[in-house]
Scaffold this motif. Sequence first.
Motif, mmCIF file in Angstrom:
data_model
loop_
_atom_site.group_PDB
_atom_site.id
_atom_site.type_symbol
_atom_site.label_atom_id
_atom_site.label_comp_id
_atom_site.label_asym_id
_atom_site.label_seq_id
_atom_site.Cartn_x
_atom_site.Cartn_y
_atom_site.Cartn_z
ATOM 1 N N TYR A 388 -8.981 -42.291 90.339
ATOM 2 C CA TYR A 388 -8.039 -41.938 89.809
ATOM 3 C C TYR A 388 -7.429 -41.582 88.945
ATOM 4 O O TYR A 388 -8.046 -41.572 87.755
ATOM 5 N N PHE A 389 -6.457 -40.169 89.204
ATOM 6 C CA PHE A 389 -5.933 -39.310 87.494
ATOM 7 C C PHE A 389 -4.478 -40.353 87.842
ATOM 8 O O PHE A 389 -4.494 -41.363 86.675
ATOM 9 N N ASP A 390 -3.955 -39.747 88.824
ATOM 10 C CA ASP A 390 -2.702 -40.746 88.030
ATOM 11 C C ASP A 390 -1.583 -40.012 89.723
ATOM 12 O O ASP A 390 -0.713 -41.107 89.690
ATOM 13 N N THR A 391 -2.232 -40.243 90.882
ATOM 14 C CA THR A 391 -1.507 -40.492 92.028
ATOM 15 C C THR A 391 -2.687 -41.580 92.837
ATOM 16 O O THR A 391 -3.949 -41.452 92.521
ATOM 17 N N LEU A 392 -1.718 -43.195 93.793
ATOM 18 C CA LEU A 392 -2.897 -43.912 93.829
ATOM 19 C C LEU A 392 -1.823 -43.852 95.953
ATOM 20 O O LEU A 392 -1.132 -43.081 95.886
ATOM 21 N N THR A 393 -3.081 -44.043 96.524
ATOM 22 C CA THR A 393 -2.251 -44.822 97.826
ATOM 23 C C THR A 393 -2.523 -46.165 98.117
ATOM 24 O O THR A 393 -3.566 -46.229 97.811
ATOM 25 N N VAL A 394 -1.279 -46.400 98.623
ATOM 26 C CA VAL A 394 -1.552 -47.775 99.419
ATOM 27 C C VAL A 394 -1.132 -48.255 100.728
ATOM 28 O O VAL A 394 -0.609 -47.566 101.337
ATOM 29 N N THR A 395 -2.291 -48.607 101.284
ATOM 30 C CA THR A 395 -2.197 -48.910 102.347
ATOM 31 C C THR A 395 -1.256 -50.283 102.765
ATOM 32 O O THR A 395 -1.634 -51.392 102.207
ATOM 33 N N VAL A 396 0.124 -49.996 103.521
ATOM 34 C CA VAL A 396 1.331 -50.772 103.160
ATOM 35 C C VAL A 396 1.511 -52.194 104.916
ATOM 36 O O VAL A 396 2.195 -52.781 104.849
ATOM 37 N N GLY A 397 0.902 -51.503 105.944
ATOM 38 C CA GLY A 397 1.231 -51.853 107.181
ATOM 39 C C GLY A 397 2.402 -51.299 107.358
ATOM 40 O O GLY A 397 3.199 -50.641 106.802
ATOM 41 N N ASP A 398 3.003 -52.793 108.000
ATOM 42 C CA ASP A 398 4.816 -52.424 108.771
ATOM 43 C C ASP A 398 5.877 -52.981 107.109
ATOM 44 O O ASP A 398 6.576 -53.261 107.833
ATOM 45 N N ARG A 399 5.201 -53.379 106.305
ATOM 46 C CA ARG A 399 6.182 -53.332 105.055
ATOM 47 C C ARG A 399 6.697 -52.125 104.920
ATOM 48 O O ARG A 399 7.338 -51.517 103.745
ATOM 49 N N GLN A 400 5.927 -50.954 105.297
ATOM 50 C CA GLN A 400 6.339 -49.538 104.581
ATOM 51 C C GLN A 400 7.733 -49.071 104.276
ATOM 52 O O GLN A 400 8.161 -48.532 103.184
ATOM 53 N N GLN A 401 8.828 -49.196 105.319
ATOM 54 C CA GLN A 401 9.882 -48.603 105.564
ATOM 55 C C GLN A 401 10.456 -49.473 105.091
ATOM 56 O O GLN A 401 12.127 -49.031 103.864
ATOM 57 N N ALA A 402 10.593 -51.157 105.102
ATOM 58 C CA ALA A 402 10.817 -51.667 103.692
ATOM 59 C C ALA A 402 10.696 -51.693 102.525
ATOM 60 O O ALA A 402 12.108 -51.555 101.517
ATOM 61 N N ILE A 403 9.152 -51.076 101.923
ATOM 62 C CA ILE A 403 9.256 -50.820 100.164
ATOM 63 C C ILE A 403 10.357 -49.312 100.742
ATOM 64 O O ILE A 403 10.212 -49.090 98.869
ATOM 65 N N VAL A 404 10.184 -48.847 100.925
ATOM 66 C CA VAL A 404 10.875 -47.419 100.828
ATOM 67 C C VAL A 404 12.569 -47.304 100.374
ATOM 68 O O VAL A 404 13.049 -47.198 99.336
ATOM 69 N N ALA A 405 12.550 -48.626 101.597
ATOM 70 C CA ALA A 405 14.401 -48.803 101.382
ATOM 71 C C ALA A 405 14.580 -49.243 99.821
ATOM 72 O O ALA A 405 15.255 -49.060 99.499
ATOM 73 N N ARG A 406 13.220 -50.428 99.103
ATOM 74 C CA ARG A 406 13.329 -51.023 98.190
ATOM 75 C C ARG A 406 13.671 -49.933 97.044
ATOM 76 O O ARG A 406 14.277 -50.299 96.096
ATOM 77 N N ALA A 407 12.921 -49.272 97.014
ATOM 78 C CA ALA A 407 12.780 -47.537 96.212
ATOM 79 C C ALA A 407 13.733 -46.653 95.789
ATOM 80 O O ALA A 407 14.199 -46.733 94.307
ATOM 81 N N VAL A 408 14.094 -46.470 97.098
ATOM 82 C CA VAL A 408 14.898 -45.874 97.469
ATOM 83 C C VAL A 408 16.328 -47.017 96.434
ATOM 84 O O VAL A 408 17.091 -46.191 95.921
ATOM 85 N N ALA A 409 17.019 -47.828 97.005
ATOM 86 C CA ALA A 409 17.196 -48.406 96.311
ATOM 87 C C ALA A 409 18.151 -47.973 94.807
ATOM 88 O O ALA A 409 18.928 -48.637 94.596
ATOM 89 N N ALA A 410 16.209 -48.344 94.340
ATOM 90 C CA ALA A 410 15.971 -48.036 92.787
ATOM 91 C C ALA A 410 15.859 -47.340 91.823
ATOM 92 O O ALA A 410 15.942 -47.327 90.856
#
Length: 966
Positions: A388-410
């Motif tokens: 990669y150069f600067d972009t990563l893609t991560v398979t997170v399964g059913d944790r996707q929405q929880a991670i997104v919510a924590r990111a938005v909160a931060a």
Amino acid sequence: MNHPSLLDLEFHQEFIRRHIGPTTEQQAEMAKILGYDSLEALIDATVPEQIRRREPMDLSGARTEQTVIERLRAMANKNTVLKSYIGTGYHDTYTPAVVQRNVLENPGWYTAYTPYQPEISQGRLEALLTFQQMIMDLTGMELANASMLDEGTAAAEAMTLMQRVNKKNRSAAFIVAEDCHPQTIAVVKTRAEALAIEVIIGDPEVLAGSTDAFGMLLQYPGTYGDVRDLQPLIDRAHANNTLVTVAADIMSLLLLKSPGSQGADVVVGNSQRFGVPMGFGGPHAAFFATRDAYKRSTPGRIIGVSVDRHGKEALRMAMQTREQHIRREKATSNICTAQALLSIMAAFYAMYHGPAGLRRIAERTHRLAGLLANGLSEAGLAPDNAHYFDTLTVTVGDRQQAIVARAVAAGMNLRIIGSDRLGVALDETTRAEDVDQLLAAFTGTAAAHSCRERDDDIASAIPADLQRQVDYLQHPLFNEYQSETEMLRYMRRLEDKDIALNRAMIPLGSCTMKLNATTEMLPVTWPEFAGMHPFAPSDQTAGYQEMLADLEHMLKECTGYDAISLQPNAGSQGEYAGLLAIRRYHRSRGDEQRDICLIPSSAHGTNPASAALAGMRVVIVECDSQGNVDLADLTAKAQKHSTELAAIMITYPSTHGVFEETVVEVCDIVHQHGGQVYVDGANLNALVGVAAPGKFGADVSHLNLHKTFCIPHGGGGPGMGPIGVGAHLQPFLPTNPVVPVPGLAEDNDVISATPWGSASILPISWAYIALMGAEGLTLATKVAILSANYMAHRLQDHYPILYTGHNGTVAHECIIDIRPLKEASGISEEDIAKRLMDFGFHAPTMSFPVAGTLMIEPTESESLAELDRFCDAMITIREEIRAVQEGRLDAKDNPLCNAPHTLADVTADQWEHSYSREQAAYPLPSLRRSKYWPPVNRVDNVYGDRNLMCSCPSIDSYRELEVVLV
């Protein structure tokens, strides 16, 4: 009698007075000079009664500048700008302050016009040439143009170029790698469908070499961040006679092996992350680079090196008769607007940082991506992409929405991919602390050790055979301006070479070069507007949505249409979008056979080109001796093609600068035969508040916001070309695959890469309409018509006015006929255009729509003094022509044929001309108070085309020129 309170600023319509040049008293006097008792009497005599508005526009009254800024600030504050890691071709960036203040916010740069007159455009031509050199260096290609509208459009243009130049493979199939950006795929699919090109989307490893196709599109790195060696793919494609376009990330090319060195035939991309804010989608300068062998098929504008009449190096737009004017309905591109201002910013960003500084930015971004990848791997979330150069893609399964919510909160936005993956794209604004926050969002807990504590040796994620050395940007221009002092002075030197609206009137017919008020421009650089990713979650863009909805209402009221699409990011794209809506409308009714587009012979070249791109066949309708659509010819052709008639494209007022009396009849004839009426909005500045195309018979129009609604031309872009449509066409407006436009089918056409085009400049038009109100907009239209008629009146005894309406008046522009003078004196319209430079003026539009003519449009913003100054210059030039006719000036050695004259000319030790230095430099006494000096003599266009050079000359050439100018 009631008087407004002096305490209430809302009653003071100050801005209208500031926007409109002639005072109320002067307007009345100008009307009397024309033989009318009032401005209203002139309008009544000029605008046909049958098209006049019967109801006022439902707009608020004029607002003060302070009120408008407060309202825009309130809307901006409703936006929530988070740190964006969404990527997909859009990244946060730092605009160097010296570039923001002295280019983006400087009217000397943003109010200039496209450099069709090169002698007074040498500054921005040099900056655009530098952009081309930068793109050639980074892509490894032989030729680059001076920018495109967006990456999606550039990819679509690459597709049609490859189809045209690939003589060895006449397949109708085009391969698109499945990991291209989704918006790019959508724009390409829309373009392909209308041209009967079959798009095959899939894994290029499987398709390359095994599928018969004329071309292939690859993304480098892929949309999910993968970096792979393209050369084997390209080699297999070439073995199958398939040409290859690579859509490349410009920042990655500082570390990655160039696509050109891997065999690419075309390289496209977006230069946005070189110092241009995301702006909710634009404007940004896309790039287009290709092989020298394809230069005659390259879309857009190419800046080239030529010489002036003394043999000195001078720049010009190479091959500037764009292909749509030569090939018209056979054109493969309708591109008219570039993104000059933004490409200039990107070039200055590269110059400011230099190759070493840019390399450090790229290396730092890549290193932070490596630290993030390591941290994710340690947490059991190893990225899907190893390289990669600067972009990563991560398979997170059913944790996707929880991670997104924590990111938005931060305070962070991630890219949501499907239901179980997330993307993270870093950029130059990312800090080590941000990586810590990202890791915490993914894992749910703070790391035991911070990113800075773990900053040990990080192995590069770029394969060794793809790692690039600093083999780019070696020209001195990219290495001598890292000092802000030097950068500031360099930009000022370039600015001083040009004529922009902050220096003089630009009387270009059909281009409407009016005031771009400072208040209107202020919100463009507010971070709440400038810092927004185009695919940010909708709950974070409430302010934008409110402003866009407001603007749509305003434009509907101005045009009489039922719906607006703000997506098309140029007038040419608006034409294309409008015709595609018509095409879909007919198909929805089972009328697939309707593909004939009637176009008057006087039409702008983009009209037939757009019709061709929309899959329509063009039939030309003749004009009569007065320049009007010939009703008999129209009727005959409408009848002949009645079952196949899709549309007519007309410009109103006409391209000839008059209000055609029969426009309602034209609309009726086309409708009687089942067609739709497209009214080109180029001349809308003669209609707003007085007449509305959506009310007198039109079905769709594009609206040049960079003309009528005050977005500046930016030296050749940005532009905006939204479309207004009747209710029956509203379901067929364009959408977007990433952020669908509410209320539209998801499979609708996609015109631009982002849902609302160049959204960050839309506050300009919102502010203009809010500042003017219904009363101000209507008055602006009337004064534009008044000023054009006043100039025609002053010039009519000196130059023939080619077309007028039945009462002898013109619309908002007039055409003066130079052909009789050329026949009598040998002096051409080009000689007059170049001589005007000695008077400090940009020339009117030359040889359009009629060869051998000049089309003049003053707009409402020019003062009476400036109108008179221009007329005085034209009358003085006429006297010089008379002197040539009578033998008092030599037929060859005269101020017209030798124009423009530089400071070096008139201060030279030797003066060998038959006329005086004073006549050359100061043909009017007023010029002694303020004099613009053209930096070069007349440019040799023929030499430039025969000796095409589109890269930067040696630095010595620039230094020699600067010595001459000093």
